[in-house]
Write a protein that holds these residues in place. Sequence first.
Motif, PDB file in Angstrom:
ATOM      1  N   PHE A  38       0.825  -1.214   0.000  1.00 24.94           N
ATOM      2  CA  PHE A  38       0.000   0.000   0.000  1.00 24.94           C
ATOM      3  C   PHE A  38       0.857   1.261   0.000  1.00 24.94           C
ATOM      4  N   LYS A  39       1.879   1.290   0.871  1.00 27.29           N
ATOM      5  CA  LYS A  39       2.741   2.479   0.921  1.00 27.29           C
ATOM      6  C   LYS A  39       3.515   2.631  -0.391  1.00 27.29           C
ATOM      7  N   GLY A  40       3.982   1.515  -0.932  1.00 25.49           N
ATOM      8  CA  GLY A  40       4.709   1.556  -2.213  1.00 25.49           C
ATOM      9  C   GLY A  40       3.832   2.117  -3.314  1.00 25.49           C
ATOM     10  N   MET A  41       2.568   1.654  -3.352  1.00 22.81           N
ATOM     11  CA  MET A  41       1.644   2.134  -4.391  1.00 22.81           C
ATOM     12  C   MET A  41       1.335   3.624  -4.227  1.00 22.81           C
ATOM     13  N   LEU A  42       1.206   4.067  -2.969  1.00 23.35           N
ATOM     14  CA  LEU A  42       0.932   5.489  -2.733  1.00 23.35           C
ATOM     15  C   LEU A  42       2.069   6.352  -3.285  1.00 23.35           C
ATOM     16  N   ILE A  43       3.309   5.919  -3.040  1.00 25.47           N
ATOM     17  CA  ILE A  43       4.442   6.713  -3.526  1.00 25.47           C
ATOM     18  C   ILE A  43       4.526   6.659  -5.050  1.00 25.47           C
ATOM     19  N   VAL A  44       4.366   5.447  -5.609  1.00 24.70           N
ATOM     20  CA  VAL A  44       4.441   5.313  -7.074  1.00 24.70           C
ATOM     21  C   VAL A  44       3.344   6.149  -7.749  1.00 24.70           C
ATOM     22  N   ASP A  45       2.121   6.032  -7.276  1.00 18.44           N
ATOM     23  CA  ASP A  45       1.003   6.706  -7.950  1.00 18.44           C
ATOM     24  C   ASP A  45       0.901   8.196  -7.659  1.00 18.44           C
ATOM     25  N   HIS A  46       1.275   8.613  -6.448  1.00 21.50           N
ATOM     26  CA  HIS A  46       1.046  10.010  -6.074  1.00 21.50           C
ATOM     27  C   HIS A  46       2.326  10.841  -5.972  1.00 21.50           C
ATOM     28  N   TYR A  47       3.367  10.318  -5.303  1.00 23.70           N
ATOM     29  CA  TYR A  47       4.621  11.069  -5.249  1.00 23.70           C
ATOM     30  C   TYR A  47       5.293  11.071  -6.635  1.00 23.70           C
ATOM     31  N   MET A  48       5.332   9.886  -7.270  1.00 21.83           N
ATOM     32  CA  MET A  48       6.003   9.779  -8.578  1.00 21.83           C
ATOM     33  C   MET A  48       5.050  10.081  -9.731  1.00 21.83           C
ATOM     34  N   GLU A  49       3.778  10.287  -9.406  1.00 19.73           N
ATOM     35  CA  GLU A  49       2.746  10.662 -10.380  1.00 19.73           C
ATOM     36  C   GLU A  49       2.571   9.643 -11.503  1.00 19.73           C
ATOM     37  N   MET A  50       2.684   8.352 -11.167  1.00 27.42           N
ATOM     38  CA  MET A  50       2.577   7.332 -12.204  1.00 27.42           C
ATOM     39  C   MET A  50       1.129   6.950 -12.517  1.00 27.42           C
ATOM     40  N   ARG A  51       0.183   7.481 -11.715  1.00 22.08           N
ATOM     41  CA  ARG A  51      -1.233   7.128 -11.880  1.00 22.08           C
ATOM     42  C   ARG A  51      -1.724   7.404 -13.303  1.00 22.08           C
ATOM     43  N   LEU A  52      -1.289   8.520 -13.863  1.00 19.33           N
ATOM     44  CA  LEU A  52      -1.721   8.875 -15.217  1.00 19.33           C
ATOM     45  C   LEU A  52      -0.563   8.834 -16.209  1.00 19.33           C
ATOM     46  N   ALA A  53       0.574   8.287 -15.763  1.00 18.35           N
ATOM     47  CA  ALA A  53       1.760   8.297 -16.633  1.00 18.35           C
ATOM     48  C   ALA A  53       1.844   7.013 -17.461  1.00 18.35           C
ATOM     49  N   ASN A  54       2.988   6.806 -18.068  1.00 18.38           N
ATOM     50  CA  ASN A  54       3.211   5.662 -18.943  1.00 18.38           C
ATOM     51  C   ASN A  54       2.837   4.341 -18.255  1.00 18.38           C
ATOM     52  N   ARG A  55       1.930   3.600 -18.878  1.00 19.44           N
ATOM     53  CA  ARG A  55       1.397   2.401 -18.232  1.00 19.44           C
ATOM     54  C   ARG A  55       2.446   1.304 -18.056  1.00 19.44           C
ATOM     55  N   ARG A  56       3.348   1.183 -19.026  1.00 19.32           N
ATOM     56  CA  ARG A  56       4.365   0.125 -18.936  1.00 19.32           C
ATOM     57  C   ARG A  56       5.294   0.359 -17.746  1.00 19.32           C
ATOM     58  N   ILE A  57       5.694   1.612 -17.575  1.00 18.08           N
ATOM     59  CA  ILE A  57       6.591   1.921 -16.455  1.00 18.08           C
ATOM     60  C   ILE A  57       5.865   1.679 -15.133  1.00 18.08           C
ATOM     61  N   ARG A  58       4.617   2.131 -15.058  1.00 18.74           N
ATOM     62  CA  ARG A  58       3.845   1.936 -13.825  1.00 18.74           C
ATOM     63  C   ARG A  58       3.686   0.455 -13.523  1.00 18.74           C
ATOM     64  N   ARG A  59       3.356  -0.320 -14.575  1.00 22.62           N
ATOM     65  CA  ARG A  59       3.165  -1.761 -14.394  1.00 22.62           C
ATOM     66  C   ARG A  59       4.449  -2.415 -13.893  1.00 22.62           C
ATOM     67  N   ALA A  60       5.583  -2.014 -14.472  1.00 23.05           N
ATOM     68  CA  ALA A  60       6.865  -2.598 -14.061  1.00 23.05           C
ATOM     69  C   ALA A  60       7.153  -2.288 -12.584  1.00 23.05           C
ATOM     70  N   LEU A  61       6.860  -1.053 -12.160  1.00 25.89           N
ATOM     71  CA  LEU A  61       7.086  -0.683 -10.757  1.00 25.89           C
ATOM     72  C   LEU A  61       6.192  -1.497  -9.834  1.00 25.89           C
ATOM     73  N   LEU A  62       4.924  -1.668 -10.248  1.00 22.39           N
ATOM     74  CA  LEU A  62       3.992  -2.426  -9.408  1.00 22.39           C
ATOM     75  C   LEU A  62       4.375  -3.909  -9.369  1.00 22.39           C
ATOM     76  N   ILE A  63       4.965  -4.415 -10.461  1.00 25.53           N
ATOM     77  CA  ILE A  63       5.445  -5.814 -10.461  1.00 25.53           C
ATOM     78  C   ILE A  63       6.579  -5.963  -9.438  1.00 25.53           C
ATOM     79  N   PHE A  64       7.497  -4.989  -9.408  1.00 27.93           N
ATOM     80  CA  PHE A  64       8.597  -5.040  -8.436  1.00 27.93           C
ATOM     81  C   PHE A  64       8.045  -5.091  -7.008  1.00 27.93           C
TER      82      PHE A  64
END
Lengths: 93, 202
Positions: free
Chosen positions: A42-68
């Motif tokens: 949950f904390k990882g997703m919050l940072i990826v989606d909101h601090y790193m702004e990946m929520r609306l960014a490139n889907r492949r990069i976001r997917r790769a981060l969420l896989i990690f």
Amino acid sequence: MIKHAEKIWLTLIGLTLAGAWLAETGHAGWPLTLTVAALIGFKGMLIVDHYMEMRLANRRIRRALLIFISLVMLLVIIGYGWGDIFRQMTLLN
Amino acid sequence: MSHPDVPETIRPLADEPAHGRIPGNGGIWVGIFCIWVEFLMLFVVYFVAKAHNPEAFNSGPAKLVTLAGTSITLLLLTSGYCMVKAIEAIRRDNQKATLRWIIAAIILGLGYPIIKYFEIRWNVAHGVDGEAGIFYTVYYYLTLNHLVHVSWALLGLSWVGIRTSMGFYSSTNYRTLEAAALFWHTTDVIWLVIFPFFYILR
């Protein structure tokens, strides 16, 4: 009114303090393992989606981060419940 | 061109689409994924060591200072928040506010090595050194490795701070600033994994 960035920051701080409280209670077992895995996810997703702004960014990069992050959660769960698998796989003899 | 469905704080640069944009620049993502692969391998090492020495990993966290780990987490999260505000400020073309937020992020980030220094001193004074057992060997290896990455990230923040003070960035040109922020957030996420591994999990 609390703005979006402040809400995310407060949530992360609250979850961290909850984690620290868990550490001080000295609990162990499945409830702790699953809670830790959920906190990491949950904390990882919050940072990826909101601090790193990946929520609306490139889907492949976001997917790769969420896989990690998912792999780490999986390691936490397997490491506790089926740690012997790691041991068997890494025996030298 | 306005994008009504995109929050003001995630406004894209003029030369890119609102959705599907690549924050920062391509180069920083190569670095970020290299770091993730590196730490994922180190996390596997942690679990292999734990599988072979369950007792050492069950009792190990009790000798570490939870307050130190928690303080580092709070500092990194708050420092990350400052970089979110810095990006928001540069999108409004407010360079002074951007610089203030970057300086705040650096000051909070510098708290990490300072706490680490006192934590290690406390550890060594209580017999928790690199030879105290496998749990502590892995703990020192992983946390000091992370500290190295944080040091690089702090150098990056200092660089973009200097360039901000020289007026290099604006609402139409802030990719490098955003790249430094992304690298900083990455060290943040990695620490969020390391923290429970050594201070919480039994």
